[in-house]
Motif scaffolding. Sequence first.
Motif, mmCIF file in Angstrom:
data_model
loop_
_atom_site.group_PDB
_atom_site.id
_atom_site.type_symbol
_atom_site.label_atom_id
_atom_site.label_comp_id
_atom_site.label_asym_id
_atom_site.label_seq_id
_atom_site.Cartn_x
_atom_site.Cartn_y
_atom_site.Cartn_z
ATOM 1 N N UNK A 1 53.569 39.697 35.713
ATOM 2 C CA UNK A 1 54.174 40.158 36.949
ATOM 3 C C UNK A 1 53.175 40.821 37.887
ATOM 4 N N UNK A 2 53.650 41.831 38.608
ATOM 5 C CA UNK A 2 52.819 42.500 39.612
ATOM 6 C C UNK A 2 52.563 43.951 39.228
ATOM 7 N N UNK A 3 51.592 44.552 39.923
ATOM 8 C CA UNK A 3 51.245 45.964 39.711
ATOM 9 C C UNK A 3 51.000 46.241 38.226
ATOM 10 N N UNK A 4 50.167 45.395 37.620
ATOM 11 C CA UNK A 4 49.930 45.462 36.173
ATOM 12 C C UNK A 4 48.759 46.402 35.894
ATOM 13 N N UNK A 5 48.985 47.400 35.116
ATOM 14 C CA UNK A 5 47.956 48.402 34.822
ATOM 15 C C UNK A 5 46.908 47.842 33.865
ATOM 16 N N UNK A 6 45.710 48.422 33.868
ATOM 17 C CA UNK A 6 44.694 48.024 32.889
ATOM 18 C C UNK A 6 45.207 48.119 31.458
ATOM 19 N N UNK A 7 45.937 49.184 31.151
ATOM 20 C CA UNK A 7 46.473 49.365 29.797
ATOM 21 C C UNK A 7 47.403 48.227 29.420
ATOM 22 N N UNK A 8 48.229 47.767 30.370
ATOM 23 C CA UNK A 8 49.155 46.676 30.085
ATOM 24 C C UNK A 8 48.404 45.382 29.816
ATOM 25 N N UNK A 9 47.346 45.126 30.592
ATOM 26 C CA UNK A 9 46.521 43.936 30.325
ATOM 27 C C UNK A 9 45.945 44.003 28.910
ATOM 28 N N UNK B 1 42.236 35.092 30.770
ATOM 29 C CA UNK B 1 42.986 36.127 31.475
ATOM 30 C C UNK B 1 42.738 35.927 32.966
ATOM 31 N N UNK B 2 43.815 35.734 33.699
ATOM 32 C CA UNK B 2 43.712 35.464 35.126
ATOM 33 C C UNK B 2 44.279 36.652 35.900
ATOM 34 N N UNK B 3 43.417 37.318 36.658
ATOM 35 C CA UNK B 3 43.826 38.475 37.448
ATOM 36 C C UNK B 3 43.878 38.094 38.915
ATOM 37 N N UNK B 4 44.980 38.474 39.568
ATOM 38 C CA UNK B 4 45.162 38.151 40.976
ATOM 39 C C UNK B 4 45.312 39.415 41.800
ATOM 40 N N UNK B 5 44.849 39.347 43.043
ATOM 41 C CA UNK B 5 45.023 40.459 43.967
ATOM 42 C C UNK B 5 44.867 39.978 45.394
ATOM 43 N N UNK B 6 45.673 40.514 46.282
ATOM 44 C CA UNK B 6 45.609 40.116 47.688
ATOM 45 C C UNK B 6 44.833 41.117 48.526
ATOM 46 N N UNK B 7 45.115 42.398 48.337
ATOM 47 C CA UNK B 7 44.509 43.429 49.176
ATOM 48 C C UNK B 7 43.120 43.795 48.664
ATOM 49 N N UNK C 1 48.420 35.977 32.857
ATOM 50 C CA UNK C 1 48.236 36.086 34.298
ATOM 51 C C UNK C 1 49.010 37.279 34.831
ATOM 52 N N UNK C 2 48.434 37.967 35.802
ATOM 53 C CA UNK C 2 49.126 39.095 36.405
ATOM 54 C C UNK C 2 48.436 39.555 37.673
ATOM 55 N N UNK C 3 49.215 40.144 38.576
ATOM 56 C CA UNK C 3 48.671 40.778 39.770
ATOM 57 C C UNK C 3 48.269 42.197 39.386
ATOM 58 N N UNK C 4 47.052 42.592 39.723
ATOM 59 C CA UNK C 4 46.501 43.850 39.219
ATOM 60 C C UNK C 4 47.192 45.073 39.827
ATOM 61 N N UNK C 5 46.895 46.205 39.229
ATOM 62 C CA UNK C 5 47.549 47.471 39.559
ATOM 63 C C UNK C 5 47.491 47.787 41.057
ATOM 64 N N UNK C 6 48.616 48.277 41.588
ATOM 65 C CA UNK C 6 48.813 48.709 42.975
ATOM 66 C C UNK C 6 49.029 47.553 43.948
ATOM 67 N N UNK D 1 40.323 44.893 44.289
ATOM 68 C CA UNK D 1 39.016 44.715 43.638
ATOM 69 C C UNK D 1 38.744 45.865 42.663
ATOM 70 N N UNK D 2 39.062 47.083 43.100
ATOM 71 C CA UNK D 2 38.828 48.231 42.229
ATOM 72 C C UNK D 2 39.730 48.164 40.997
ATOM 73 N N UNK D 3 40.941 47.681 41.180
ATOM 74 C CA UNK D 3 41.845 47.532 40.037
ATOM 75 C C UNK D 3 41.332 46.473 39.076
ATOM 76 N N UNK D 4 40.771 45.405 39.614
ATOM 77 C CA UNK D 4 40.193 44.368 38.755
ATOM 78 C C UNK D 4 39.037 44.941 37.943
ATOM 79 N N UNK D 5 38.173 45.709 38.622
ATOM 80 C CA UNK D 5 37.042 46.317 37.935
ATOM 81 C C UNK D 5 37.506 47.269 36.844
#
Length: 217
Positions: free
Chosen positions: A126-134, A146-152, A96-101, A156-160
Amino acid sequence: MKRNIQLEQDMVDAIANLDDLQVISCAKEMLENEYSSLEIEQFLNLGLKKVGELFENGEYFIADLMYSGMLYRSVLDLFSPNIRNTTSPTKGRILIGVVEKDIHDIGKDIVAGLLTSDGFDVIDLGTDVSPKTFVQAILKYQPVIVLMSGMMLFARESMQATIEAIETAGLRNQVHILLGGGCVDDSILEYVHADGISFEPIDTLKYCNDYVSRRSP
């Protein structure tokens, strides 16, 4: 170590009652009495499970869930890295992680706590997790989900981008990807190729349980 049944119950009740001072007091007393981190987490999880039940019954609200996650994290912060124990049997491993930015982590922490309390092995990036880190974490930990979280909305673009990186690495068929957080709505699956979405922590827990049940032989 000699067990203190009353202390253990006090910890469960303190979490269930959202009593921050009592939670920390119990945790410190347990550490002084040589409870392991795993043993302390077991009682934290029992309390967190009660919070989830109260939420389901309409007695607690989302703010209470968020606060319980903060209390859970405050106890984990008392543990030094060398006393953490993660060797217990689990239902399955979830990354689990909050996606990049994006750095909004309260919802992520609640979900991680609920999943842990229900018997999953949760790896929190944690937070601000880069695609490479995932991608690196999938290779290292071999999670089931794999659970991706994002508030802003920009999350969405980071998830993609993260899912594209997982596909490029040839790992897409190895993991089930679930999206959550404030940026998620019913339309996101149209362009972000995830397997599912969830809007509430309790729904995420049910989703993960349903998925691992379907995978069981």
